[in-house]
Design a protein around this motif. Sequence first.
Motif, PDB file in Angstrom:
ATOM      1  N   CYS A  61      45.697  30.319  22.629  1.00 26.56           N
ATOM      2  CA  CYS A  61      44.886  30.289  23.849  1.00 26.56           C
ATOM      3  C   CYS A  61      45.040  31.597  24.621  1.00 26.56           C
ATOM      4  N   LEU A  62      46.259  32.059  24.781  1.00 25.69           N
ATOM      5  CA  LEU A  62      46.485  33.324  25.491  1.00 25.69           C
ATOM      6  C   LEU A  62      45.904  34.513  24.730  1.00 25.69           C
ATOM      7  N   ALA A  63      46.041  34.498  23.397  1.00 24.08           N
ATOM      8  CA  ALA A  63      45.486  35.597  22.602  1.00 24.08           C
ATOM      9  C   ALA A  63      43.964  35.636  22.704  1.00 24.08           C
ATOM     10  N   SER A  64      43.331  34.465  22.668  1.00 24.57           N
ATOM     11  CA  SER A  64      41.876  34.450  22.802  1.00 24.57           C
ATOM     12  C   SER A  64      41.451  34.847  24.213  1.00 24.57           C
ATOM     13  N   LEU A  65      42.282  34.554  25.214  1.00 28.10           N
ATOM     14  CA  LEU A  65      41.973  34.992  26.574  1.00 28.10           C
ATOM     15  C   LEU A  65      41.955  36.519  26.673  1.00 28.10           C
ATOM     16  N   VAL A  66      42.856  37.174  25.970  1.00 29.28           N
ATOM     17  CA  VAL A  66      42.869  38.643  25.961  1.00 29.28           C
ATOM     18  C   VAL A  66      41.576  39.170  25.339  1.00 29.28           C
ATOM     19  N   VAL A  67      41.135  38.550  24.235  1.00 29.02           N
ATOM     20  CA  VAL A  67      39.885  38.974  23.594  1.00 29.02           C
ATOM     21  C   VAL A  67      38.702  38.708  24.522  1.00 29.02           C
ATOM     22  N   ILE A  68      38.740  37.585  25.238  1.00 30.16           N
ATOM     23  CA  ILE A  68      37.667  37.267  26.186  1.00 30.16           C
ATOM     24  C   ILE A  68      37.570  38.342  27.266  1.00 30.16           C
ATOM     25  N   ILE A  69      38.703  38.721  27.815  1.00 29.30           N
ATOM     26  CA  ILE A  69      38.697  39.711  28.899  1.00 29.30           C
ATOM     27  C   ILE A  69      38.207  41.068  28.403  1.00 29.30           C
ATOM     28  N   VAL A  70      38.688  41.499  27.243  1.00 33.32           N
ATOM     29  CA  VAL A  70      38.282  42.809  26.718  1.00 33.32           C
ATOM     30  C   VAL A  70      36.793  42.813  26.369  1.00 33.32           C
ATOM     31  N   SER A  71      36.327  41.784  25.655  1.00 27.49           N
ATOM     32  CA  SER A  71      34.906  41.753  25.290  1.00 27.49           C
ATOM     33  C   SER A  71      34.032  41.571  26.527  1.00 27.49           C
ATOM     34  N   GLY A  72      34.506  40.835  27.518  1.00 31.43           N
ATOM     35  CA  GLY A  72      33.751  40.687  28.759  1.00 31.43           C
ATOM     36  C   GLY A  72      33.629  41.991  29.516  1.00 31.43           C
ATOM     37  N   LEU A  73      34.696  42.778  29.526  1.00 30.47           N
ATOM     38  CA  LEU A  73      34.621  44.094  30.173  1.00 30.47           C
ATOM     39  C   LEU A  73      33.625  45.003  29.467  1.00 30.47           C
ATOM     40  N   VAL A  74      33.598  44.952  28.139  1.00 32.39           N
ATOM     41  CA  VAL A  74      32.635  45.767  27.396  1.00 32.39           C
ATOM     42  C   VAL A  74      31.214  45.309  27.713  1.00 32.39           C
ATOM     43  N   LEU A  75      30.992  43.989  27.773  1.00 28.92           N
ATOM     44  CA  LEU A  75      29.668  43.473  28.111  1.00 28.92           C
ATOM     45  C   LEU A  75      29.260  43.861  29.525  1.00 28.92           C
ATOM     46  N   THR A  76      30.210  43.850  30.437  1.00 31.15           N
ATOM     47  CA  THR A  76      29.916  44.231  31.816  1.00 31.15           C
ATOM     48  C   THR A  76      29.519  45.699  31.915  1.00 31.15           C
ATOM     49  N   LEU A  77      30.209  46.548  31.171  1.00 32.93           N
ATOM     50  CA  LEU A  77      29.877  47.975  31.196  1.00 32.93           C
ATOM     51  C   LEU A  77      28.497  48.241  30.622  1.00 32.93           C
ATOM     52  N   GLY A  78      28.071  47.395  29.669  1.00 30.67           N
ATOM     53  CA  GLY A  78      26.758  47.579  29.057  1.00 30.67           C
ATOM     54  C   GLY A  78      25.601  47.153  29.940  1.00 30.67           C
ATOM     55  N   GLY A  79      25.848  46.261  30.862  1.00 26.91           N
ATOM     56  CA  GLY A  79      24.777  45.789  31.740  1.00 26.91           C
ATOM     57  C   GLY A  79      24.421  44.347  31.444  1.00 26.91           C
ATOM     58  N   VAL A  80      23.603  43.775  32.307  1.00 19.33           N
ATOM     59  CA  VAL A  80      23.325  42.342  32.255  1.00 19.33           C
ATOM     60  C   VAL A  80      22.540  41.937  31.012  1.00 19.33           C
ATOM     61  N   THR A  81      21.579  42.721  30.585  1.00 18.75           N
ATOM     62  CA  THR A  81      20.776  42.343  29.420  1.00 18.75           C
ATOM     63  C   THR A  81      21.063  43.195  28.190  1.00 18.75           C
ATOM     64  N   TRP A  82      22.111  43.976  28.222  1.00 14.88           N
ATOM     65  CA  TRP A  82      22.440  44.876  27.119  1.00 14.88           C
ATOM     66  C   TRP A  82      22.692  44.124  25.822  1.00 14.88           C
ATOM     67  N   TRP A  83      23.271  42.934  25.894  1.00 18.41           N
ATOM     68  CA  TRP A  83      23.628  42.211  24.678  1.00 18.41           C
ATOM     69  C   TRP A  83      22.404  41.651  23.961  1.00 18.41           C
ATOM     70  N   HIS A  84      21.232  41.666  24.596  1.00 21.01           N
ATOM     71  CA  HIS A  84      20.007  41.225  23.922  1.00 21.01           C
ATOM     72  C   HIS A  84      19.277  42.377  23.236  1.00 21.01           C
ATOM     73  N   SER A  85      19.484  43.595  23.696  1.00 20.92           N
ATOM     74  CA  SER A  85      18.692  44.728  23.204  1.00 20.92           C
ATOM     75  C   SER A  85      19.474  45.678  22.307  1.00 20.92           C
ATOM     76  N   SER A  86      20.727  45.435  22.077  1.00 22.40           N
ATOM     77  CA  SER A  86      21.554  46.349  21.283  1.00 22.40           C
ATOM     78  C   SER A  86      22.334  45.550  20.247  1.00 22.40           C
ATOM     79  N   THR A  87      22.455  46.115  19.046  1.00 21.87           N
ATOM     80  CA  THR A  87      23.232  45.415  18.018  1.00 21.87           C
ATOM     81  C   THR A  87      24.715  45.400  18.369  1.00 21.87           C
ATOM     82  N   VAL A  88      25.211  46.473  18.981  1.00 18.45           N
ATOM     83  CA  VAL A  88      26.604  46.499  19.424  1.00 18.45           C
ATOM     84  C   VAL A  88      26.815  45.484  20.543  1.00 18.45           C
ATOM     85  N   GLY A  89      25.852  45.417  21.447  1.00 17.84           N
ATOM     86  CA  GLY A  89      25.931  44.431  22.517  1.00 17.84           C
ATOM     87  C   GLY A  89      25.893  43.011  21.986  1.00 17.84           C
TER      88      GLY A  89
END
Length: 186
Positions: A61-89
């Motif tokens: 649970c703690l390990a997945s929380l770390v992945v959640i925080i890191v991937s969430g920060l990357v998504l936040t840096l990309g912008g609100v709709t970035w994950w729909h328009s980019s393969t990396v997103g």
Amino acid sequence: MSRPSTPDPSVVSEPAVRGGRDTWTAALTRWVEGLVPKGQWLPDRQPVYVASWIYVFGVACLASLVVIIVSGLVLTLGGVTWWHSSTVGHFFNSVHLWSVELFFATMVIHLWGKFFMASWRGNRGLTWATGAFAFFGSLGTAFTGYLIQTNFDSQWISTQAKDGLNAAGIGAYFNVMNLGQMVLWH
């Protein structure tokens, strides 16, 4: 008359070997020794209540929380709709989603397992209550995260949630139709 010998530079003095009393490592060592007895910094035996597979789910649970925080920060840096328009997103959105799924599964297994093992006994009640509080806090975070997916499912759920929150009288303070506010709460 003999001359005083010059110090040999290859010989290290005893205070330098021990780290000296004025270094940050010595200060950190003294601070840790004040918190934990010296022989128990890294104990070689674990307490009886830790010898359970339920703890593995807590660590997952703690390990997945770390992945959640890191991937969430990357998504936040990309912008609100970035994950729909980019393969990396889209990749980071998928990593975020599946780590959230793993987080909830392992958290529920860990919390219920520790509940049925009566882990609140012996001055550990506050620890269990903290985990239960974290679970209920993560439900709110999951709800707001679901609402900011910006797809038809999240739009439908947000309209239904808007009606429910308005009926409860808190719709004016928590506007689930406002994407920016949901990103802020998430």
